[in-house]
Design a protein around this motif. Sequence first.
Motif, short mmCIF file in Angstrom:
data_model
loop_
_atom_site.label_atom_id
_atom_site.label_comp_id
_atom_site.label_asym_id
_atom_site.label_seq_id
_atom_site.Cartn_x
_atom_site.Cartn_y
_atom_site.Cartn_z
N SER A 1 0.82 -1.21 0.00
CA SER A 1 0.00 0.00 0.00
C SER A 1 0.86 1.26 0.00
CB SER A 1 -0.92 0.02 1.22
OG SER A 1 -1.80 -1.07 1.19
N VAL A 2 1.90 1.27 0.81
CA VAL A 2 2.79 2.43 0.85
C VAL A 2 3.47 2.61 -0.50
CG1 VAL A 2 4.93 3.29 1.87
CG2 VAL A 2 3.12 2.40 3.33
N MET A 3 3.90 1.52 -1.13
CA MET A 3 4.54 1.62 -2.44
C MET A 3 3.59 2.23 -3.47
SD MET A 3 5.69 -0.91 -5.45
CE MET A 3 4.00 -1.19 -5.70
N VAL A 4 2.35 1.78 -3.52
CA VAL A 4 1.40 2.28 -4.50
C VAL A 4 1.08 3.75 -4.23
CG1 VAL A 4 -0.98 2.08 -5.32
CG2 VAL A 4 0.41 0.04 -5.06
N PHE B 1 3.42 6.10 -13.68
CA PHE B 1 2.74 5.25 -12.70
C PHE B 1 2.94 3.78 -13.02
CE2 PHE B 1 -1.10 3.07 -11.11
CZ PHE B 1 -0.98 3.38 -9.76
N ILE B 2 2.77 3.40 -14.27
CA ILE B 2 2.91 2.00 -14.67
C ILE B 2 4.35 1.53 -14.52
CG2 ILE B 2 2.78 0.42 -16.64
CD1 ILE B 2 0.29 2.07 -17.52
N VAL B 3 5.30 2.35 -14.98
CA VAL B 3 6.72 1.95 -14.92
C VAL B 3 7.19 1.84 -13.48
CG1 VAL B 3 9.04 2.75 -15.46
CG2 VAL B 3 7.28 2.84 -17.21
N LEU B 4 6.84 2.81 -12.64
CA LEU B 4 7.29 2.76 -11.25
C LEU B 4 6.61 1.63 -10.47
CD1 LEU B 4 7.62 6.51 -10.25
CD2 LEU B 4 9.42 4.88 -10.82
N VAL C 1 7.23 -3.62 -7.91
CA VAL C 1 6.90 -5.04 -7.78
C VAL C 1 8.17 -5.87 -7.95
CG1 VAL C 1 5.70 -6.95 -8.92
CG2 VAL C 1 4.50 -4.81 -8.48
N PHE C 2 9.01 -5.51 -8.88
CA PHE C 2 10.26 -6.24 -9.09
C PHE C 2 11.18 -6.12 -7.87
CE2 PHE C 2 14.68 -6.31 -10.62
CZ PHE C 2 14.73 -7.62 -11.07
#
Length: 74
Positions: A34-37, A62-65, A70-71
């Motif tokens: 949640s914090v990452m998003v 947003f998509i790239v980060l 996730v990686f």
Amino acid sequence: MEHHDNAPVETGAPMDYREHEKTYDFFLNGTKWSVMVIVVLLLAMATGFFTSAGLIGAAFVFIVLNAAGVFLLR
């Protein structure tokens, strides 16, 4: 008029430590993701509002980060 009881604190059913650990791990993972998003969303919004990237650029950031997060967080 204090009452001091010498009985054990836990007088109910024994604690299920395996379930407790699963719940704690679930909470930590949920908090981490949640914090990452939220951070990625704020960065994408800043990119869209304060640069000439606009909505498409912010969506790309947003998509790239999120993919990078996730990686890195797995």
